[in-house]
Design a protein around this motif. Structure first.
Motif, short mmCIF file in Angstrom:
data_model
loop_
_atom_site.label_atom_id
_atom_site.label_comp_id
_atom_site.label_asym_id
_atom_site.label_seq_id
_atom_site.Cartn_x
_atom_site.Cartn_y
_atom_site.Cartn_z
N HIS A 412 0.77 -1.22 -0.01
CA HIS A 412 -0.02 -0.03 0.09
C HIS A 412 0.92 1.10 -0.04
O HIS A 412 1.82 1.41 0.67
N ILE A 413 0.40 2.23 -0.88
CA ILE A 413 1.10 3.29 -1.15
C ILE A 413 0.15 4.67 -1.15
O ILE A 413 -0.47 4.30 -1.78
N LEU A 414 0.62 5.54 -0.12
CA LEU A 414 -0.25 6.69 -0.23
C LEU A 414 0.82 8.03 -0.12
O LEU A 414 1.82 7.84 0.35
N GLY A 415 0.16 9.15 -0.87
CA GLY A 415 1.03 10.24 -0.70
C GLY A 415 1.58 10.59 -2.29
O GLY A 415 1.70 11.77 -2.44
N VAL A 416 1.55 9.50 -3.14
CA VAL A 416 1.97 9.57 -4.40
C VAL A 416 1.05 8.72 -5.24
O VAL A 416 0.54 7.70 -4.60
N ALA A 417 0.53 9.09 -6.38
CA ALA A 417 -0.26 7.92 -7.22
C ALA A 417 1.01 7.10 -7.49
O ALA A 417 2.15 7.07 -7.43
N SER A 418 0.67 5.61 -7.84
CA SER A 418 1.27 4.76 -8.05
C SER A 418 0.49 3.49 -9.03
O SER A 418 -0.56 3.83 -9.27
N ASN A 419 1.43 2.79 -9.55
CA ASN A 419 0.82 1.81 -10.46
C ASN A 419 0.52 0.49 -9.98
O ASN A 419 0.27 -0.55 -10.70
N LEU A 420 0.20 0.55 -8.86
CA LEU A 420 -0.03 -0.80 -8.00
C LEU A 420 -1.15 -1.37 -8.52
O LEU A 420 -1.27 -2.44 -8.96
N GLY A 467 -14.22 4.11 8.84
CA GLY A 467 -12.82 4.57 9.28
C GLY A 467 -13.07 6.00 9.99
O GLY A 467 -12.43 6.15 10.97
N ILE A 468 -13.88 6.89 9.42
CA ILE A 468 -14.04 8.19 9.90
C ILE A 468 -14.48 8.16 11.41
O ILE A 468 -14.10 8.80 12.53
N LEU A 469 -15.64 7.21 11.62
CA LEU A 469 -16.51 7.17 12.80
C LEU A 469 -15.47 6.48 13.82
O LEU A 469 -15.19 7.01 15.04
N ALA A 470 -14.69 5.38 13.69
CA ALA A 470 -13.62 4.57 14.58
C ALA A 470 -12.58 5.58 14.91
O ALA A 470 -12.11 5.73 16.18
N THR A 560 -7.56 -0.79 5.14
CA THR A 560 -6.63 0.18 5.98
C THR A 560 -7.38 1.74 5.31
O THR A 560 -7.75 1.69 4.17
N VAL A 561 -7.94 2.49 6.34
CA VAL A 561 -8.25 3.65 5.95
C VAL A 561 -7.61 4.79 6.27
O VAL A 561 -7.44 4.97 7.44
N VAL A 562 -7.05 5.33 5.20
CA VAL A 562 -5.99 6.42 5.45
C VAL A 562 -6.67 7.91 4.94
O VAL A 562 -7.33 7.81 3.94
N ARG A 563 -6.62 8.91 5.85
CA ARG A 563 -7.32 10.05 5.75
C ARG A 563 -6.20 11.12 5.72
O ARG A 563 -5.24 11.43 6.54
N HIS A 564 -6.26 12.20 4.79
CA HIS A 564 -5.60 13.44 4.69
C HIS A 564 -6.53 14.56 4.29
O HIS A 564 -6.91 14.49 3.09
N GLY A 565 -6.79 15.18 5.33
CA GLY A 565 -7.74 16.18 5.29
C GLY A 565 -9.21 15.69 4.93
O GLY A 565 -9.76 14.76 5.48
N LEU A 566 -9.74 15.98 3.71
CA LEU A 566 -10.93 15.34 3.42
C LEU A 566 -10.75 14.25 2.36
O LEU A 566 -11.64 13.38 2.14
N ASP A 567 -9.55 13.88 1.91
CA ASP A 567 -9.31 12.67 1.12
C ASP A 567 -9.12 11.56 1.70
O ASP A 567 -8.30 11.57 3.00
N LEU A 568 -9.69 10.44 1.34
CA LEU A 568 -9.88 9.10 2.04
C LEU A 568 -9.17 8.25 0.87
O LEU A 568 -9.33 8.17 -0.40
N ARG A 578 -9.95 5.42 -3.76
CA ARG A 578 -9.96 7.10 -3.25
C ARG A 578 -11.19 7.51 -3.43
O ARG A 578 -11.83 7.45 -4.54
N LEU A 579 -11.69 8.35 -2.24
CA LEU A 579 -13.05 8.96 -2.32
C LEU A 579 -12.50 10.42 -1.46
O LEU A 579 -11.56 10.47 -0.62
N SER A 580 -13.34 11.08 -1.35
CA SER A 580 -13.19 12.39 -0.44
C SER A 580 -14.45 12.96 0.17
O SER A 580 -15.77 12.77 -0.40
N LEU A 581 -14.37 13.43 1.27
CA LEU A 581 -15.59 13.88 2.26
C LEU A 581 -16.10 15.23 1.82
O LEU A 581 -15.19 16.03 1.65
N ILE A 582 -17.23 15.15 1.80
CA ILE A 582 -17.72 16.63 1.47
C ILE A 582 -18.23 17.20 2.86
O ILE A 582 -19.33 16.60 3.34
N ASP A 583 -17.87 18.05 3.67
CA ASP A 583 -18.29 18.43 4.90
C ASP A 583 -18.64 20.08 4.71
O ASP A 583 -17.80 20.71 4.50
#
Ligand code: MV4
Length: 666
Positions: A412-420, A467-470, A560-568, A578-583
């Motif tokens: 699993h890789i986050l922070g950059v796009a990957s070809n996984l 992931g958000i609630l927990a 694994t649920v990883v969040r950065h800002g509104l991006d999940l 990948r999806l994002s939260l609209i708050d």
């Protein structure tokens, strides 16, 4: 044997070479650019020397600066790795002139193999099979057209100085030859400053099969069998394997003997690779020779049990090979994939950024990881965006494919796009499992391999929501612990409301659409989720690393649920979604990050406070949960910064416009 080795490279290959050098008891010297000051290869070396700014031309390609370091450090050998100066005959000459061993072939062999036409002329004379074609000095239009007609269409025009497909033109009929020739010449001149071309019979469905050769300085030249590298994208190898599926023994032997003959014809010493095209009819033809160690050498190491870098060093130090061809045999099957920071959804555009999350499967007898980066490292535009090479081995291809699939699921890789996900799609594709390989594999199966914006399944939405609630529950519990009043009801992230059923509406943006999930908090701590496809009851716990342990209608699920800002990002064995939260709060004007003021956009009640004054937070860290409009809203850090004041406690009412949290962006 040498005592001190300078590795004139970076990234995974530098780390890999150092690993063998250390095992042999050599001291190691790294060179690095300003961008690589904290890189793994610098940390791994006994000594490290800065050689210039980030651009390769000002650092890793500066032959004189590297030789100066070798002198200062007292290195008695230089290993160039691959790329950079690895096929630079002048650099090899300069090493010799400085009395420093170049761990690679003689400069004359590098030069002899540098141009396709000369290489083919030389090797053709040595009996190495060539594609029917013309690679002569007469470059007149009429001669080339006549040769094409003699060969028979379709033909392929190639730049002699070329590589990677630049300056190549397929010509289907005589009528198209003149224009294609002009185009190939223009492109070759632009790319290589040399518009000499050759014309060959065009093979329509070849496989790329290459032979590893190993030659010592005492006349012994061996081949270490073949690698199938047909799965390429725009002449960039994606997946390589050894041995080549379905290659019969007679062809393997003949191809190996042709590679040995080629190596002998150029007086080759050290490790090198002869690339062949294997046609559908089983005939093979020499394409080009690479006078360096290849990226994909690990699959050969797995099936032969040899450490190729060790033998490169021994050969460069004058040692003879301690085994003959008869001692070599193919053991099992190995497959390598190259994990790159590139975005398949954006036509494989290289992706730059920080590796915020990098979890790789455990190494062992069946799995090897060659990498030069660690979590927190930056992937920049300066160098090739390789993150890691993942190599698996097992007793046969089917078992190796199974291991590859599993290993990719665990990466699993986050922070950059990957070809996984692209690599997983290849590994899972039936045509790959059936070894239906040729150089157009990706083109032929593009629809199944390349990403489409698939909407999240209800399960993915549930995992994202949980992931958000927990995570909120976990942070509330930690805040309660810190508050000195751990049993205050306001630390419960239970969605409890006075005179109202506890519920919360979450809106996501997924695959370009808005998707709604309604959460009903239940007294026993479970949740009832209303999803687009129906409702389910769920419980969940999450760790600091985002590992979620959930139960959906009694079925246990891990993700694994990883969040950065509104991006999940929801990482499951099926890949990363990948999806994002609209708050409304986070998106409304309420968050005035510019002035560092986080104000309440409407009257409400503080449900929980998740940070302390003085705390340094990353962008996206949940800081306070506000109940307003019968919904809970989490105010997150709009940027990296420091919490300067926490004016309110859980349970307090706030008026519109009051500052909820003192926050100082970095
Ligand atoms: C060819 C060929 C078909 N027929 N030559 C690609 C770049 C350089 N390595 C030579 N290449 C090819 N030469 C003839 N006569 C098809 C290719 C080719 C290819 C070869 C190996 C791996 C991937 C490839 C992708 C496109 C074309």
């Amino acid at each position: 044997m040498f005592s001190k080795l300078l590795i004139a490279n970076r990234g995974e290959i530098a780390c890999r070479i150092m690993r063998t050098a250390r095992r042999l008891g050599l001291r190691t010297v790294a060179v690095y650019s300003e961008a690589d000051a904290h890189a793994l290869h610098v940390q791994a070396a006994d000594e490290a020397y800065l050689i210039g700014p980030a651009p390769a031309a000002e650092s890793y390609l500066r032959a004189q600066a590297i030789l100066e370091v070798a002198r200062r450090a007292g290195a008695d050998a230089v290993h160039p790795g691959y790329g950079f100066l690895s096929e630079n005959a002048d650099f090899a000459d300069a090493c010799a002139a400085a009395g420093i061993a170049f761990v690679g072939p003689p400069p004359a062999a590098i030069r002899a193999m540098g141009g396709k036409s000369a290489a083919k002329a030389l090797l053709g004379a040595a009996g190495v099979p060539l594609v029917p074609g013309y690679h002569g000095d007469d470059q007149s239009d009429t001669r080339l057209a006549a040769e094409a007609a003699e060969i028979g269409f379709p033909v392929l025009i190639k730049a002699s100085a070329g590589g990677g497909g630049k300056g190549m033109r397929v010509v289907e009929t005589a009528g198209g030859f003149a224009d294609a020739l002009a185009g190939a010449r223009r492109e070759a001149m632009a790319a290589f400053g040399d518009d000499v071309v050759l014309v060959e019979k065009y093979l329509t469905r070849p496989r790329h099969v290459e032979i590893q050769v190993l030659a010592d300085a005492h006349g012994t030249v061996l081949h270490l069998f073949e690698r199938d590298c047909s799965i390429q994208r725009r002449h960039q190898k994606v997946l390589e394997e050894a041995p080549a599926p379905g290659l019969d023994h007679a062809t393997r032997r003949a191809m190996g003997e042709a590679a040995v003959a080629a190596a002998m014809a150029v007086g080759y010493v050290n490790a090198g690779t002869c690339e062949f095209l294997l046609d559908e009819d089983g005939r093979f033809y020499f394409m080009e020779m690479n006078t360096r160690l290849q990226v994909e050498h690990a699959v050969t190491e797995y099936i032969t049990g040899l450490d190729l870098v060790e033998w490169q060093l021994r050969i460069a130090a004058g040692e003879p090979l301690s085994f003959g061809q008869d001692r070599l045999a193919v053991d099992g099957h190995a497959i390598e994939v190259r994990i790159y920071a590139e975005d398949p959804a954006r036509n494989f555009l290289p992706s730059t950024g920080t590796l915020r999350h990098l979890s790789l499967p455990a190494e062992g007898l069946h799995l090897r990881l060659d990498t030069g980066v660690a979590r927190g490292d930056a992937i920049t535009i300066h160098y090739d965006p390789m993150i890691a090479k993942l190599i698996v081995w097992d007793r046969d291809r089917a078992a190796a494919v199974t291991r590859l699939r599993r290993a990719l699921e665990e990466t699993h890789i986050l922070g950059v796009a990957s070809n996984l996900d692209f690599l997983s799609a290849i590994a899972r594709h039936p045509a790959f499992a059936a070894a239906d390989l040729d150089t157009r594999f990706i083109d032929r199966n593009a629809d199944a391999l390349l990403p489409h914006a698939r909407p999240a399944t209800d399960e993915i939405l549930a995992l994202a929501t949980l992931g958000i609630l927990a995570d909120r529950r976990r942070r509330s519990a930690e805040a309660a612990e810190r508050s000195g009043d751990p049993y205050s009801p306001w630390h419960l992230a239970s969605g409890w409301r006075l005179n109202d059923e506890a519920q919360e509406h979450l809106t996501f943006r997924d695959a370009g659409e808005e998707v709604h999930v309604v959460v009903h908090y239940r007294r026993d701590g479970s949740f009832r989720l209303n999803l687009p496809g129906g409702a389910l009851t769920a419980t969940a716990e999450i760790g600091e690393d985002g590992r979620l342990d959930a139960e959906l209608d009694g079925v246990r699920r891990r993700a694994t649920v990883v969040r950065h800002g509104l991006d999940l990002a929801v990482l499951t064995h099926g890949g990363t979604h990948r999806l994002s939260l609209i708050d409304p709060i986070a998106e409304a004007e309420a968050v005035e990050a510019a002035g560092g003021r986080l104000t309440a956009p409407m009257p409400g009640k503080i449900v929980s406070v998740l940070v302390d004054a003085g705390q340094v937070v990353e962008k996206g860290t949940p800081m306070i949960v506000l109940e307003a409009m019968k919904m809970e809203h989490t105010v997150v850090a709009p940027t990296d910064g420091t919490v300067t004041a926490v004016p309110f406690a859980a349970g307090e009412q706030v008026e519109e416009g009051v500052e909820l949290i003192g926050f100082q962006p970095v």
